[in-house]
Design an enzyme around this catalytic site. Sequence first.
Site, short mmCIF file in Angstrom:
data_model
loop_
_atom_site.label_atom_id
_atom_site.label_comp_id
_atom_site.label_asym_id
_atom_site.label_seq_id
_atom_site.Cartn_x
_atom_site.Cartn_y
_atom_site.Cartn_z
N SER A 166 0.85 -1.19 0.00
CA SER A 166 0.00 0.00 0.00
C SER A 166 0.89 1.23 0.00
CB SER A 166 -0.87 0.02 1.25
OG SER A 166 -0.07 0.32 2.39
N ASP A 167 0.36 2.34 -0.51
CA ASP A 167 1.04 3.59 -0.23
C ASP A 167 0.93 3.80 1.28
OD1 ASP A 167 2.37 5.97 -0.27
OD2 ASP A 167 1.18 6.86 -1.88
N TRP A 168 1.77 4.67 1.80
CA TRP A 168 1.89 4.80 3.26
C TRP A 168 0.58 5.34 3.87
CZ3 TRP A 168 5.39 2.33 1.21
CH2 TRP A 168 6.54 1.91 1.87
N GLY A 169 -0.16 4.43 4.46
CA GLY A 169 -1.42 4.83 5.08
C GLY A 169 -2.61 4.74 4.14
N ALA A 170 -2.47 4.00 3.04
CA ALA A 170 -3.56 3.95 2.05
C ALA A 170 -4.63 2.90 2.37
CB ALA A 170 -2.99 3.67 0.66
#
Length: 758
Positions: free
Chosen positions: A228-232
């Site tokens: 995931s993108d960071w915090g997605a």
Amino acid sequence: MDVKALVSQMTLEEKAGLLSGSDFWHTKAVERLGIPAVMVSDGPHGLRKQDEKADHLGVNESIKAVCFPAACATTSSFDPELVMAMGEAIGESCQHEKLAVVLGPAVNIKRSPLCGRNFEYCSEDPYLAGKMAAGYIQGVQSRNVGVSMKHFALNNQEHRRMSSSSDCDERTMREIYLTPFEMAVKEAKPWTLMCSYNRINGVFASENPWLLTEVLRKEWGFDGYVMSDWGAVSNRPAGVAAGLDLEMPASGGANDEKIVAAVKAGTLDEKDVDLCCERILEITYRYLENAKPETPWDQEADHELAADIEGECAVLLKNDGGLLPLRKDAKVAFIGEFAKKPRFQGGGSSHINSFKVTSALEAAEEAGLNVTFAEGYSVEKDCATEAQIAEAVAAAKAADAAVLFVGLPDVYESEGYDRTHMKMPESQDRLISAVAAANPKTVVVLHNGSPVEMPWIDQVPAVLEAYLGGQAVGLAEVRILFGDVNPSGHLAETFPKRLQDNPSYLWFGGEAKCTEYREGIFVGYRYYDKKEMEVLFPFGHGLSYTTFAFSDLQVSAKEIADTDTLIVKATVTNTGSRAGKAVAQLYVGDVKSDKIRPVRELKGFRKVALEPGESKTVSFVLDKRSFAYWNEEIHDWHVESGEFTIEVGGSSRDLPLKETVTVRSTAELPRHYDENSVFMDLAADPRAMAVLKPLLDGMKAMLGGGDGEKSEAAAEAVTDDMSAAMMNYMPLRGLVSFGGGKALADQLKGLIAMLNQK
Ligand code: BGC
């Protein structure tokens, strides 16, 4: 490593744990089974390895590293081998630093010049972005380090990036926004992909089974893992089921627990969890089993490489009267803070802690050139005082030539937010005009990650677009300005005259919940060319200190089937007196199409080095995709039979060579007729016309008034051409109202069934 066997020994809790990071930059270890953690790092144009305090916005320090030119620059090289060399260097530094994956390349399409991260992205053109991304990936991965190609997908703005939905039709996605990912997945096999923050047509990319499984894995054959993108992550169990393998960064165990609970509740299949673990471990061991931490990292050598790369990327936009290159014995005034403190990279997660930076001033002084300096403006204060402008004007007057180093301050463009306009600081625009008035030999060197408006363009004879050229940008600039390097960059994006001209202007940013991609496939030059609109500088444009001629276009066949390939050849000649590099660009256009299509689309490019007088043949291979569009009905690529143009030249608006070929489709589109089918569509289908002929013959006789002759008045009111044209749009049911009556109404169903018979 037999990862299946390893996973079979893990408890459900261990497996769920493996599916999220242990901290900001590491995967989790499973000590009981001897599975180590590995580290990932931003990227993409160098390393942002954070040893201590971690963040994803470039706030805290990272180790000293080498900042190569950003993708806005490297894509302008039009040279996949060049970015491959950069990738190799980055791969080696990853080995040295024990990094398993570098987070890049970032290949989102530049939908609008306003996107805050355009400097990290490649192009407005999907083919160019795909080829350049593939080169980079091949380079990094040749050193047994993975990449994470990002942000998958449709992350084309920063505004509300963590919640907004990118609402887009499938044809536009396939032809524009997904293509760079598809090409790079197929050509370069990235080890990992990073999903984007946004939703796509309402569904978060991080839990989108269509995107992460149907398209990415089943259609394209991706065999790595998706992080995931960071915090997605929004709904973690849904993400696991959709194909999101690794959540980054750590979720403090919260989402791991949700995975366990979902499996226990029977709403998530444990097999999906196993699959995610296997994919992560497969890649982890690919790195671990080939790790070479003893790999040296010669940062000085990489600094030189960064300068060489930027020398191939900077785009000479304008050079009236051959002002550039400057003579080495000339007295030259360098003006502008960026001459001393260049802006060479963008802000956010890609921000690199450069071990050294070479400014143009330093490079010129080291080369023993006769250069003076005036500050011109202050970046921090975003202003140019009267005194600064007066000093700059005096310096320009006292010199043979003036070079202005200007562009966008950091705060104007960055990850995390979009620009609101396309202008440079007003103070810099003013400074340029004042200096240009003082010395007609004024050169503008731009440091920016995305197009800017140039109200002063007619006042200056020469403009060099350096983009965000990496930590050695000054070296490259001086080499180009004084002729040691002949510029060969070409624009990977259109510079419109003004922001309002951009096709996404009305829609970009969107409303609270979504951003609609209403301009569809008409992104960048696809739009400007269709509208025949004047632009400031077109896609593919780039000048050189020499001149090139294109000749002798040859196609391997004048007619092909869509299953064949076509070889196209052209000759490029250096007609000037300096060695230089040309970029031969090939565009394909559908001459006549039922589908609304762009005038031309880039389908091939080659960069060639040529000595004065030298000629070389460039060749391109075109296949079905070069001619196809995405057909939503058959859910596949389709070529409409007919003529296509093949144009070759040095930019999208300078295409001296043109040929036409006929491509025959081997696939037949399904036809569905109903009572609303109109005659022009039926007329294009010989099988349908055979069915309708008896009926039409009968009606023709009837409409002709029995004797087949029209009165003179009737013939004047509606000519035969007019009635034929009107008939084009007549639906089948119209025949009932205009002559067929009840008898025909009763027959219509049967007729339609016959039309639809295979
Ligand atoms: C960015 C990614 C980056 C990640 C880690 C995110 O905010 O969108 O591109 O790789 O942070 O720093």
